[in-house]
Design a protein around this motif. Structure first.
Motif, short mmCIF file in Angstrom:
data_model
loop_
_atom_site.label_atom_id
_atom_site.label_comp_id
_atom_site.label_asym_id
_atom_site.label_seq_id
_atom_site.Cartn_x
_atom_site.Cartn_y
_atom_site.Cartn_z
N LEU A 125 -22.02 -9.55 -0.61
CA LEU A 125 -20.92 -9.24 -1.47
C LEU A 125 -20.48 -10.61 -2.15
CD1 LEU A 125 -18.51 -7.04 0.50
CD2 LEU A 125 -20.68 -6.42 -0.87
N CYS A 126 -20.96 -11.63 -1.65
CA CYS A 126 -20.81 -12.98 -2.06
C CYS A 126 -21.98 -13.88 -1.35
CB CYS A 126 -19.42 -13.68 -1.52
SG CYS A 126 -19.27 -13.69 0.35
N LEU A 127 -22.27 -14.82 -2.21
CA LEU A 127 -23.37 -15.91 -1.69
C LEU A 127 -23.09 -16.64 -0.22
CD1 LEU A 127 -24.24 -15.03 -4.36
CD2 LEU A 127 -25.15 -17.35 -4.73
N CYS A 186 -22.07 -25.73 -7.99
CA CYS A 186 -21.75 -25.14 -9.47
C CYS A 186 -22.23 -23.79 -9.76
CB CYS A 186 -22.18 -26.05 -10.34
SG CYS A 186 -21.36 -26.00 -11.98
N GLY A 187 -21.18 -22.68 -9.89
CA GLY A 187 -21.39 -21.28 -10.41
C GLY A 187 -21.57 -20.52 -9.32
N ILE A 188 -21.58 -21.04 -7.93
CA ILE A 188 -21.97 -20.27 -6.74
C ILE A 188 -20.62 -19.36 -6.21
CG2 ILE A 188 -22.56 -20.43 -4.31
CD1 ILE A 188 -24.75 -21.29 -6.21
N PRO A 189 -20.80 -18.12 -6.36
CA PRO A 189 -19.55 -17.29 -6.06
C PRO A 189 -19.31 -17.11 -4.51
CG PRO A 189 -21.01 -16.05 -7.39
CD PRO A 189 -22.06 -17.21 -6.78
N LEU A 190 -18.09 -17.46 -3.92
CA LEU A 190 -17.80 -17.49 -2.70
C LEU A 190 -16.33 -16.59 -2.43
CD1 LEU A 190 -17.75 -21.49 -2.20
CD2 LEU A 190 -19.69 -20.10 -1.74
N GLY A 191 -16.80 -16.27 -0.96
CA GLY A 191 -15.26 -15.53 -0.44
C GLY A 191 -14.60 -16.58 0.34
N ILE A 192 -13.53 -16.60 0.34
CA ILE A 192 -12.43 -17.68 0.99
C ILE A 192 -11.50 -16.57 2.16
CG2 ILE A 192 -10.57 -19.25 0.81
CD1 ILE A 192 -13.20 -19.80 -0.65
N LYS A 193 -11.74 -17.26 3.39
CA LYS A 193 -10.99 -16.51 4.44
C LYS A 193 -9.65 -16.68 4.30
CE LYS A 193 -10.47 -16.79 9.64
NZ LYS A 193 -11.18 -17.61 10.72
N ASP A 194 -8.85 -15.60 4.61
CA ASP A 194 -7.28 -15.55 4.20
C ASP A 194 -6.47 -16.58 4.92
OD1 ASP A 194 -5.37 -14.27 2.65
OD2 ASP A 194 -4.76 -13.24 4.37
N LEU A 195 -7.10 -17.40 5.75
CA LEU A 195 -6.24 -18.41 6.45
C LEU A 195 -6.30 -19.80 5.38
CD1 LEU A 195 -5.38 -18.59 9.49
CD2 LEU A 195 -7.21 -19.96 9.89
N PHE A 196 -7.10 -19.91 4.40
CA PHE A 196 -6.83 -21.06 3.58
C PHE A 196 -5.76 -20.67 2.54
CE2 PHE A 196 -11.06 -21.19 5.45
CZ PHE A 196 -11.20 -22.60 5.46
N CYS A 197 -5.16 -21.56 2.07
CA CYS A 197 -4.05 -21.73 1.17
C CYS A 197 -4.77 -21.79 -0.27
CB CYS A 197 -2.99 -22.44 1.14
SG CYS A 197 -1.87 -22.17 2.62
N GLY A 238 -14.19 -10.83 8.11
CA GLY A 238 -14.48 -10.47 6.95
C GLY A 238 -15.29 -11.42 6.22
N SER A 239 -15.38 -12.73 6.69
CA SER A 239 -16.45 -13.65 5.90
C SER A 239 -17.54 -13.29 6.21
CB SER A 239 -16.11 -15.02 6.25
OG SER A 239 -14.71 -15.41 6.12
N GLY A 253 -12.29 -14.01 -4.11
CA GLY A 253 -11.09 -13.37 -3.45
C GLY A 253 -11.04 -13.75 -2.06
N LYS A 254 -9.92 -13.36 -1.37
CA LYS A 254 -9.48 -13.64 0.00
C LYS A 254 -10.30 -12.53 1.06
CE LYS A 254 -7.28 -16.94 0.74
NZ LYS A 254 -5.88 -17.32 0.52
N LEU A 255 -10.66 -13.11 1.91
CA LEU A 255 -11.45 -12.17 2.86
C LEU A 255 -10.66 -11.95 4.43
CD1 LEU A 255 -14.82 -13.96 2.62
CD2 LEU A 255 -14.23 -11.66 2.00
N ASN A 256 -10.73 -10.84 4.63
CA ASN A 256 -10.28 -10.24 6.02
C ASN A 256 -10.45 -11.06 7.12
OD1 ASN A 256 -8.46 -8.61 7.60
ND2 ASN A 256 -9.80 -6.66 7.07
N MET A 257 -9.54 -11.14 8.17
CA MET A 257 -9.69 -11.61 9.51
C MET A 257 -8.77 -11.27 10.52
SD MET A 257 -7.32 -15.18 8.26
CE MET A 257 -6.87 -15.42 9.73
N ASP A 258 -8.83 -11.77 11.77
CA ASP A 258 -7.81 -11.56 12.90
C ASP A 258 -6.44 -11.97 12.43
OD1 ASP A 258 -8.71 -9.61 14.95
OD2 ASP A 258 -10.49 -11.25 15.01
N GLU A 259 -5.55 -11.65 12.55
CA GLU A 259 -4.08 -12.28 12.51
C GLU A 259 -4.05 -13.66 12.75
OE1 GLU A 259 0.68 -11.23 12.76
OE2 GLU A 259 -0.64 -10.02 14.04
N PHE A 260 -3.59 -14.44 12.22
CA PHE A 260 -3.51 -16.00 12.48
C PHE A 260 -4.78 -16.50 13.35
CE2 PHE A 260 1.12 -15.45 11.67
CZ PHE A 260 1.33 -16.51 10.80
N ALA A 261 -5.85 -15.81 13.10
CA ALA A 261 -7.01 -16.35 13.74
C ALA A 261 -7.23 -15.87 15.09
CB ALA A 261 -7.50 -17.59 13.43
#
Length: 495
Positions: A170-172, A71-82, A161-162, A119-127
Motif C-alpha cells: 500500500l506504500c513503498l 524524492c517522490g517516494i510514497p510513505l505511510g507514517i505511524k500515528d505516533l509521529f506528529c 499498521g506500518s 497518510g497515518k497508520l494504525n498502531m497499538d495505543e501509545f505503542a
C-alpha cells in the motif's frame, strides 16, 4: 509500468530519475491501493491531497536534477509521529481531534528529502502492545493468511499498521517506532525488513513518548537496501532532542557490499528458550549456516542476564510511561470528560483519563505508578535499572571479545490470530518481546530480516544485533542473509 505500488524504494528511485515514471503516477498507484484495502484497517487518516501535492513538487525537483534518494517516494507514517495539520492520535481516544501545529523532526526530514505522505497508520495505543489490538481505531489486520485458514492474523505490534501496509504494497515503506521490539516483531510477522537504530541515532522530537529511554524510530521497508536508504534520511543530530547523538550519518547504502568474510557472528546460548518451536530452531540454524557459507565465523557466546530482561523491561517501560502520560489530563488538549455538578479538577482528571485511555494503557500506567511509589521505588524501579546495566554490560563484553554481530530469532513464533491471545494472561502476550527487549535496554541497533516460512505458509524472521552506531555493518550482514534466504514470498491478495 504497471503495479507501481509494488516497487521497492531503490527501484522507484531509479525509475523516477530515468523519467520512466513520475512521482504523481507513483503516488496515485499507492493512493488507489490504499483506497481498496480498508479491510486491513491500516490507514487511519488518509491524506491523498497532501500526497499528490508533494508528488507534484517532487516531479519538479526530479526535473531540475535536485533529487535526494527519497524524492517522490510514497510513505505511510505511524500515528505516533506528529504531522502538521494532520490528526496525530497515537491510536488513543484521549488525543481525539488533536492536529499538531508542528512537524516531528523525522517526518520533516523525510518531506525535506521529497518523500510523499499517503497518510497515518494504525498502531497499538501509545505503542503499548504486541498485536495491534489496543488501538482506538480497531485492529490492524495482516495481509497474510495461514494456508487453508481464513482467520484474520495480527500484523504484530505496536507498528502493526506500518508492517501490514508495507507487506500489502500500500506504500513503498513506512516509519515505525521500537520500544521493546515494535519495529522488529511486526516486520518478522509480515515478511518485511525493520531496523531499530542505536538509541540517539534518530530524533525523538515530535514522536509521542511511551518510554523515553527506550523509544527509537526506524524504517520498515521491503528490502535491506531500502532500509539503508530510508535510515540515512531519518538519521541525524537534532538540537531539539537532548538524547540525539551529534555523530555524522554514514552512507548506509554504500556499506551494503555483501562481504562479511572474517566477521564473527555470536550465537547467544540464553536465547535457546524452553519450548521454542522446532521451526524457529531450524530457521536460526539455517541463518547461522548462511553466514558461515558467506565466510563469517560463528561463535557461541553467553549473555547471562538475558532471563532478567523481560521483567526489567516491564518495570522500566511502564514507569516511564506513567510519567510521560501524566500530561494527558483534559486541560490542555485532547479529550475532556463531561463533568457533573460539583465535580472539581480531580474528578475531571480521573474521568478524562478513565474515558480516554484503553485498558492496556491503564494497566501499564498503574504498574508504572506502583513501581515508582515511595515504598516500592528501590524494590522494583532501581533494581530494574541495575539489571539493565548488567544486560548492557553483557553485550559490551561480547563485542569486546571481537564479536561483530549477534544472530537470534526475531520472534518466538509466527503471527497468531487476532483475538487468540486476547483472553490469555497479559504475560503470555508480553513474551512476544522475549528476543527483542534486550536490544532496547542496551540501546543497541537491531534488524529483523525475513528468512523463511513456517508450515502454514507464514513468514518467519531472524534478528541481528549490532554494535552501537554500526548500523551500516549490521545492515550489510542482514543483506547477506536476505540474499542467501532469497525470501520473495508475498501474501496472496484477499482484501
Amino acid at each position: 509500468m504497471s503495479d507501481l505500488n509494488k516497487l521497492t524504494i531503490a527501484q522507484a528511485r531509479d525509475a523516477l530519475r530515468k523519467r520512466e515514471i513520475t512521482a504523481v503516477e507513483l503516488a496515485e498507484a499507492c493512493v488507489t491501493a490504499a483506497e481498496g484495502a480498508d479491510r486491513l484497517n491500516v490507514f487511519v487518516h488518509k491524506t491523498p491531497e497532501i500526497a499528490l501535492e508533494q508528488a507534484r513538487a517532487a516531479d519538479q525537483r526530479l526535473q531540475a536534477g535536485d533529487a535526494p534518494d527519497l524524492c517522490g517516494i510514497p510513505l505511510g507514517i505511524k500515528d505516533l509521529f506528529c504531522t502538521r495539520g494532520v490528526a496525530s492520535q497515537a491510536a488513543s481516544g484521549i488525543l481525539k481531534g488533536f492536529r499538531p501545529e508542528y512537524e516531528s523532526t523525522i517526518t520533516q526530514q523525510l518531506w525535506d528529502a521529497g518523500a510523499v505522505m499517503l497518510g497515518k497508520l494504525n498502531m497499538d495505543e501509545f505503542a503499548m502492545g504486541s498485536s495491534n489490538e489496543t488501538s482506538v481505531y480497531g485492529n490492524a489486520v495482516s495481509p497474510w493468511k495461514r494456508a487453508g485458514d481464513d482467520t484474520d492474523l495480527t500484523p504484530g505490534g505496536s507498528s502493526g499498521g506500518s508492517a501490514s501496509a508495507v507487506a500489502a504494497d500500500l506504500c513503498l515503506a513506512a516509519t515505525g517506532t521500537d520500544t521493546g521490539g515494535s519495529i522488529r516483531q511486526p516486520a518478522a510477522f509480515t515478511g518485511i525488513v525493520g531496523i531499530k537504530p542505536t538509541y540517539g541515532r534518530c530524533s525523538r522530537w515530535g514522536v509521542v513518548a511511551f518510554a523515553s529511554s527506550l523509544d527509537q524510530a526506524g524504517p520498515m521497508t521491503k528490502t535491506v537496501r531500502d532500509a539503508a536508504i530510508m535510515l540515512g534520511t531519518m538519521s541525524g543530530h537534532d538540537p531539539k532532542d537532548s538524547t540525539s547523538a551529534a555523530l555524522p550519518v554514514p552512507d548506509f547504502e554504500a556499506m551494503l557490499t555483501g562481504d562479511i568474510r572474517g566477521k564473527k557472528i555470536g550465537i547467544p546460548q540464553e536465547y535457546r528458550m524452553e519450548g521454542m518451536p522446532a521451526e524457529i530452531e531450524k530457521l536460526w540454524a539455517d541463518g547461522a549456516a548462511m553466514l558461515r557459507d558467506a565466510g563469517a565465523e560463528i561463535v557461541d557466546i553467553s549473555l547471562p542476564h538475558t532471563k532478567y530482561a523481560l521483567p526489567a523491561y516491564y518495570v522500566i517501560a511502564p514507569a516511564e510511561a506513567s510519567s510521560n502520560l501524566a500530561r494527558y489530563d483534559g486541560v490542555r488538549y485532547g479529550h475532556r470528560a463531561k463533568l457533573g455538578q460539583g465535580d472539581g479538577i480531580t474528578e475531571m482528571y480521573e474521568k478524562t483519563r478513565a474515558e480516554g485511555f484503553g485498558h492496556e494503557v491503564q494497566r501499564r500506567v498503574m504498574i508504572g505508578t506502583y513501581v515508582l511509589s515511595a515504598g516500592f521505588y528501590d524494590a522494583y524501579y532501581n533494581r530494574a535499572r541495575k539489571v539493565r546495566t548488567l544486560i548492557k554490560r553483557d553485550f559490551e563484553n561480547a563485542f569486546a571479545k571481537g564479536i561483530d554481530a549477534i544472530l537470534t530469532p526475531a520472534t518466538p513464533s509466527a503471527a497468531f490470530g487476532l483475538g487468540e491471545m486476547a483472553d490469555a494472561d497479559p504475560v503470555a502476550m508480553y513474551l512476544n518481546d522475549v528476543f527483542t527487549v534486550t536490544v532496547n535496554l542496551a540501546g543497541l541497533p537491531g534488524v529483523a530480516v525475513p528468512a523463511g516460512l513456517d508450515a502454514q505458509g507464514l513468514p518467519l524472521g531472524l534478528q541481528l544485533i549490532g554494535k552501537p552506531w554500526e548500523e551500516g555493518e549490521l545492515l550489510n550482514v542482514a543483506h547477506v542473509i536476505e540474499g542467501a534466504a532469497g525470501f520473495v514470498h508475498k501474501p496472496a491478495k484477499w482484501w
